[in-house]
Write an enzyme that holds these catalytic residues in place. Sequence first.
Site, short mmCIF file in Angstrom:
data_model
loop_
_atom_site.label_atom_id
_atom_site.label_comp_id
_atom_site.label_asym_id
_atom_site.label_seq_id
_atom_site.Cartn_x
_atom_site.Cartn_y
_atom_site.Cartn_z
N LYS A 104 19.58 -44.10 -30.96
CA LYS A 104 20.04 -43.79 -32.32
C LYS A 104 18.73 -43.99 -32.97
O LYS A 104 17.81 -44.38 -32.81
CB LYS A 104 21.22 -44.64 -32.78
C1 LIG Z 1 26.65 -42.50 -30.34
C2 LIG Z 1 27.48 -41.98 -31.23
C3 LIG Z 1 28.83 -42.79 -31.20
C4 LIG Z 1 29.17 -43.97 -30.32
O1 LIG Z 1 28.27 -44.95 -30.60
P1 LIG Z 1 28.04 -45.69 -29.33
O2 LIG Z 1 27.22 -46.94 -30.05
O3 LIG Z 1 27.22 -45.51 -28.31
O4 LIG Z 1 29.11 -46.57 -28.76
C5 LIG Z 1 29.90 -42.34 -31.86
N1 LIG Z 1 29.94 -41.08 -32.44
C6 LIG Z 1 28.95 -40.47 -32.49
C7 LIG Z 1 28.77 -38.97 -33.37
C8 LIG Z 1 27.77 -40.82 -31.84
O5 LIG Z 1 26.53 -39.84 -31.78
#
Ligand SMILES: *Cc1c(COP(=O)(O)O)cnc(C)c1O
Length: 473
Positions: free
Chosen positions: A294
């Site tokens: 991210k």
């Molecule tokens: C990455 C993501 C999540 C979940 O996040 P995690 O930290 O991996 O559990 C939820 N929604 C979207 C759109 C994402 O890209």
Amino acid sequence: MREQVTKLVVKNTTSLKETIEAIDKGALGIALVVDEGNKFCGLATDGDIRRALLQGFTLEDKIEAVMQKNPVIAKTTTPRSTLLQMMSERIRHIPLLDEQGEIADLASYLHRVTLPVAEPEVGDKELEYVTECITSNWISSVGKFVTQFEEEFAHFCGTKYAVATSNGTVALHLALAVLGVGAGDEVIVPTLTFIATANTVTYTGAKPVFVDSEPDTWNIDPEKIGPAITPRTRAIIPVHLYGHPANMEPIIELAEKYNLYVIEDAAEAHGATYNSRIVGSIGDMGCFSFFGNKIITTGEGGMITTNNKEFEQKARMLRDHGVSPDKKYWHPVIGFNYRLTNIQAAIGVAQLEKVDRVLDRKREIAMFYNSLLKDVTGITLPPEASWAKNVFWMYSILIEEEYGIGRDELIAKLKESGVDSRPVFYPIHTMPPYRQDIVLPVAEELGSKGISLPSGIGLKDEEIERVASLIKK
Ligand SMILES: *Cc1c(COP(=O)(O)O)cnc(C)c1O
């Protein structure tokens, strides 16, 4: 030392002839030179030796006379991201020395023959703060970095409160739990998103209702939300996909009209703005992820942002087994263990210090890709609405098959050339757990044509050029 590196090491008294032989055997174009005490003292490339011979040195001269005496070096503890920044077309290898000044390893630009779609960038600050957790023994979910990370992240988003969680998925689940969403309820989500958006609704016992995307933003189409609302609808979860904010104003209007909550899934869009408002501060709550790929990361981690004190307090309570805020070990409700650790928060604090640079570089990368790909027939560049600031979490484009090759074939071809890419999300209503006999045409088209290209901030301009020229080819 790795065997591959051992082969490159020669003594300072070695002749040029023998050094050339060592360079030949090592196959990296360089030799590493050590003194009689076995300490690193210089580096020689085949080019250095060639130039020396042209200047009149002979093959019997010692390498000491022609080697580079002050090449770029680093420590074994130097973070990978720092090493990458130190490298260039000219400096492709950096000797890594231990405390004694002996060669421990060699960092090579060649390790980047495969370009990843995303990679975390962690460095000295992260190491410093994590070390502080270890030396102070505050490694679990209580500690100053958790509080600091929450306060600074709230400030970053312009919200009053932020509650850290162990990942982005549970941030969404927690937000739904705070609102009391459960069995018999419906929650509206875009079909084109990461599966976690829908799964968290399912965890509560409620039903996710899938809505199509709009072509201009790739996000949930506000005009298609109205028809999906029923007496059971409790909330809408717009997702700011790939860093582009959803069209929030009409969504908020609908929510007000039908008395629904809005939870922003901002997992991919830290710092993106909608009409100058930062995502995560627009709905009732915003949910973020700090997974390794991210915009900023804590390894695993998440956050809920809100301006509503009641929501914040309930989120804190449910995050910690539903414990009473006034009476320890007394649990008036069933909660969860969704806490973030101090170690993870320490990484988050260091990441937040450089988030502006990350966001600038993300945009720079996207603009550079755009300039290289804008005139290519059959390619649609990523969207950016007039009211939006896209943070381009993953630079994603659409590929029209009739002008060349299809999306999946392009992914395979790029892979052959050492470039990782991935299809954009498959619409959730087409996957087994949620398969439905409905057609959501815009999302299905985006899902079949979209490809995400390498977008990590460690990418160099020449690497972006390489990806663009491969696509053109
Ligand atoms: C990455 C993501 C999540 C979940 O996040 P995690 O930290 O991996 O559990 C939820 N929604 C979207 C759109 C994402 O890209």
